[in-house]
Design a protein around this motif. Structure first.
Motif, PDB file in Angstrom:
ATOM      1  N   LEU A 113     -12.564   6.819   5.800  1.00  0.00           N
ATOM      2  CA  LEU A 113     -11.213   6.623   6.311  1.00  0.00           C
ATOM      3  C   LEU A 113     -11.282   5.959   7.679  1.00  0.00           C
ATOM      4  CD1 LEU A 113      -8.199   7.265   5.680  1.00  0.00           C
ATOM      5  CD2 LEU A 113      -8.482   9.311   7.091  1.00  0.00           C
ATOM      6  N   PRO A 114     -10.646   4.790   7.847  1.00  0.00           N
ATOM      7  CA  PRO A 114     -10.689   4.105   9.152  1.00  0.00           C
ATOM      8  C   PRO A 114     -10.161   5.001  10.268  1.00  0.00           C
ATOM      9  CG  PRO A 114      -9.808   2.650   7.455  1.00  0.00           C
ATOM     10  CD  PRO A 114      -9.907   4.013   6.839  1.00  0.00           C
ATOM     11  N   ALA A 115     -10.779   4.883  11.425  1.00  0.00           N
ATOM     12  CA  ALA A 115     -10.369   5.707  12.570  1.00  0.00           C
ATOM     13  C   ALA A 115      -8.914   5.454  12.946  1.00  0.00           C
ATOM     14  CB  ALA A 115     -11.286   5.414  13.754  1.00  0.00           C
ATOM     15  N   SER A 116      -8.452   4.205  12.748  1.00  0.00           N
ATOM     16  CA  SER A 116      -7.066   3.876  13.099  1.00  0.00           C
ATOM     17  C   SER A 116      -6.081   4.693  12.278  1.00  0.00           C
ATOM     18  CB  SER A 116      -6.810   2.385  12.886  1.00  0.00           C
ATOM     19  OG  SER A 116      -7.042   2.030  11.530  1.00  0.00           O
ATOM     20  N   ILE A 117      -6.411   4.932  11.017  1.00  0.00           N
ATOM     21  CA  ILE A 117      -5.530   5.721  10.144  1.00  0.00           C
ATOM     22  C   ILE A 117      -5.624   7.200  10.501  1.00  0.00           C
ATOM     23  CG2 ILE A 117      -5.088   6.426   7.764  1.00  0.00           C
ATOM     24  CD1 ILE A 117      -6.017   3.703   6.849  1.00  0.00           C
ATOM     25  N   LYS A 118      -6.858   7.683  10.632  1.00  0.00           N
ATOM     26  CA  LYS A 118      -7.088   9.103  10.932  1.00  0.00           C
ATOM     27  C   LYS A 118      -6.414   9.492  12.244  1.00  0.00           C
ATOM     28  CE  LYS A 118     -10.905  12.439  11.177  1.00  0.00           C
ATOM     29  NZ  LYS A 118     -10.604  13.024  12.504  1.00  0.00           N
ATOM     30  N   ASP A 119      -6.625   8.712  13.279  1.00  0.00           N
ATOM     31  CA  ASP A 119      -6.060   9.033  14.593  1.00  0.00           C
ATOM     32  C   ASP A 119      -4.538   8.962  14.582  1.00  0.00           C
ATOM     33  OD1 ASP A 119      -8.636   9.307  15.493  1.00  0.00           O
ATOM     34  OD2 ASP A 119      -8.728   7.352  16.467  1.00  0.00           O
ATOM     35  N   PHE A 120      -4.006   7.958  13.909  1.00  0.00           N
ATOM     36  CA  PHE A 120      -2.550   7.797  13.910  1.00  0.00           C
ATOM     37  C   PHE A 120      -1.875   8.958  13.177  1.00  0.00           C
ATOM     38  CE2 PHE A 120       1.490   6.194  12.307  1.00  0.00           C
ATOM     39  CZ  PHE A 120       2.032   5.589  13.434  1.00  0.00           C
ATOM     40  N   LEU A 121      -2.407   9.345  12.040  1.00  0.00           N
ATOM     41  CA  LEU A 121      -1.792  10.415  11.262  1.00  0.00           C
ATOM     42  C   LEU A 121      -1.957  11.780  11.935  1.00  0.00           C
ATOM     43  CD1 LEU A 121      -2.775   9.387   7.611  1.00  0.00           C
ATOM     44  CD2 LEU A 121      -0.595   9.037   8.783  1.00  0.00           C
ATOM     45  N   GLU A 122      -3.078  11.964  12.624  1.00  0.00           N
ATOM     46  CA  GLU A 122      -3.327  13.258  13.270  1.00  0.00           C
ATOM     47  C   GLU A 122      -2.608  13.391  14.611  1.00  0.00           C
ATOM     48  OE1 GLU A 122      -7.507  13.749  13.606  1.00  0.00           O
ATOM     49  OE2 GLU A 122      -7.814  14.167  11.465  1.00  0.00           O
ATOM     50  N   ASN A 123      -2.509  12.289  15.334  1.00  0.00           N
ATOM     51  CA  ASN A 123      -1.967  12.356  16.696  1.00  0.00           C
ATOM     52  C   ASN A 123      -0.601  11.704  16.843  1.00  0.00           C
ATOM     53  OD1 ASN A 123      -4.458  13.535  17.528  1.00  0.00           O
ATOM     54  ND2 ASN A 123      -5.371  11.485  17.639  1.00  0.00           N
ATOM     55  N   GLY A 124      -0.188  10.922  15.836  1.00  0.00           N
ATOM     56  CA  GLY A 124       1.106  10.243  15.920  1.00  0.00           C
ATOM     57  C   GLY A 124       2.264  11.191  15.689  1.00  0.00           C
ATOM     58  N   GLN A 125       3.460  10.712  15.984  1.00  0.00           N
ATOM     59  CA  GLN A 125       4.670  11.522  15.836  1.00  0.00           C
ATOM     60  C   GLN A 125       5.512  11.095  14.640  1.00  0.00           C
ATOM     61  OE1 GLN A 125       5.959  10.652  19.964  1.00  0.00           O
ATOM     62  NE2 GLN A 125       5.794  12.848  20.363  1.00  0.00           N
ATOM     63  N   PHE A 126       4.977  10.183  13.840  1.00  0.00           N
ATOM     64  CA  PHE A 126       5.720   9.715  12.676  1.00  0.00           C
ATOM     65  C   PHE A 126       5.347  10.523  11.437  1.00  0.00           C
ATOM     66  CE2 PHE A 126       6.163   5.941  15.318  1.00  0.00           C
ATOM     67  CZ  PHE A 126       7.446   5.509  15.010  1.00  0.00           C
ATOM     68  N   GLU A 127       6.319  10.686  10.573  1.00  0.00           N
ATOM     69  CA  GLU A 127       6.090  11.307   9.265  1.00  0.00           C
ATOM     70  C   GLU A 127       5.936  10.192   8.239  1.00  0.00           C
ATOM     71  OE1 GLU A 127       8.393  14.153   5.989  1.00  0.00           O
ATOM     72  OE2 GLU A 127       9.139  14.010   8.050  1.00  0.00           O
ATOM     73  N   LEU A 128       4.879  10.278   7.458  1.00  0.00           N
ATOM     74  CA  LEU A 128       4.558   9.236   6.491  1.00  0.00           C
ATOM     75  C   LEU A 128       5.202   9.534   5.139  1.00  0.00           C
ATOM     76  CD1 LEU A 128       2.762   6.717   5.726  1.00  0.00           C
ATOM     77  CD2 LEU A 128       1.040   8.383   5.006  1.00  0.00           C
ATOM     78  N   LYS A 129       5.830   8.504   4.549  1.00  0.00           N
ATOM     79  CA  LYS A 129       6.364   8.599   3.196  1.00  0.00           C
ATOM     80  C   LYS A 129       5.762   7.460   2.380  1.00  0.00           C
ATOM     81  CE  LYS A 129      10.544   8.460   0.344  1.00  0.00           C
ATOM     82  NZ  LYS A 129      12.000   8.229   0.311  1.00  0.00           N
ATOM     83  N   ASP A 130       4.870   7.833   1.471  1.00  0.00           N
ATOM     84  CA  ASP A 130       4.167   6.861   0.648  1.00  0.00           C
ATOM     85  C   ASP A 130       4.227   7.344  -0.796  1.00  0.00           C
ATOM     86  OD1 ASP A 130       2.518   5.111  -0.643  1.00  0.00           O
ATOM     87  OD2 ASP A 130       0.724   5.556   0.534  1.00  0.00           O
TER      88      ASP A 130
END
Length: 294
Positions: free
Chosen positions: A84-101
């Protein structure tokens, strides 16, 4: 950046694929070659709809299913070697957005609340397919130009060797790994105040704003209803973002950054698009194979 997976997937198709089409002479049958059938009452009675339903599958079904299995095996082996790219891991763990996929759908949504505002960021893996197709068309055009350049030079081995060396240097220098521009649709809504709709590009870790629209009715920024789409198109779009006063541009960019439209998002989107496209392609292979084999 255009993924190595996408290049590997397309390379066999671009470089060399033997034709599986039969020559016309091999498949065209004349009336004289067709067997004749006596139409009798007895023969008609022997033919039933049950027999028709039990007819064997087409000649190519087994070969197609095998090819789909081969593609599925290849793509799965490529995926197994990835992390898993670090950009994805960090964004999902530390970001404030909720993902809908939603599996099977092209669009991805990120949502969050900011004060009394609702913020929605959407992007589509359809952009990835368009980008790859354009790259392959550009590569084909470049190959044609190289071929013409070889012919225009002296017909010596040195001319071709020089061009081959230049191509190798371009590959080593990363000339064919242009960063993919990912379109973002950003909507900032306030209750009873309408919405700002921002069109932007995520590329090379930066967000480039292209247009900023304002709608009195926030539904115009979301709805795919034909009436809503028509109404949105009729609304005054505002000036091109690049033509605004420079200080105004900077403040609008800071306004978006405060709401999470950051370089971290710009890094996340291309990598997530690539990962999702791979998942959807694997599912497509599975579904098509299952259909052919049924």
């Amino acid at each position: 950046m255009m993924s190595l997976r996408a290049i590997a997937r397309a390379a066999p198709r671009v470089l060399a694929r033997p034709s599986t089409l039969r020559p016309a002479a091999a498949v065209v049958r004349t009336a004289a070659a067709r067997p004749s059938f006596a139409i009798t009452q007895k023969a008609s009675a022997a033919f039933t709809t049950s027999a028709f339903r039990r007819a064997p599958a087409g000649e190519v079904d087994e070969e197609l299913a095998a090819k789909l299995s081969s593609e599925l095996e290849f793509e799965t082996s490529v995926k197994e070697g990835e992390t898993l790219p670090a950009s994805i891991k960090d964004f999902l763990e530390n970001g404030q957005f909720e993902l809908k996929d939603v599996p099977g759908q092209q669009d991805v949504f990120l949502t969050r609340n900011f004060g009394n505002e609702k913020i929605t960021v959407s992007f589509s893996i359809a952009d990835l397919s368009s980008f790859q197709e354009q790259n392959f068309e550009d590569d084909a055009l470049a190959d044609d130009q190289d071929f013409e350049e070889i012919n225009s030079r002296d017909s010596t081995k040195s001319g071709a060797a020089d061009l081959a060396e230049e191509a190798e240097e371009d590959m080593e220098g990363g000339a064919d790994t242009d960063a993919m521009p990912c379109r973002l649709n950003i909507v900032v809504e306030k209750p009873n105040k309408g919405a700002l709709n921002v069109e932007a590009i995520a590329q090379d870790g930066t967000i480039v704003v292209e247009n900023v629209y304002y709608y009195k009715d926030a539904k115009l920024a979301h709805s795919s209803n034909p009436d809503a789409v028509h109404a949105a198109q009729d609304a005054y779009p505002g000036p091109a973002f690049g033509s605004l006063d420079e200080d105004l541009q900077i403040l609008l960019e800071r306004y978006l950054e405060e709401r999470g439209i950051t370089p971290a998002l710009a890094l996340f989107v291309p990598d997530y698009m690539d990962m999702k496209e791979q998942k959807e392609y694997l599912a497509w292979l599975e579904n098509v194979r299952g259909f052919v084999e049924a």
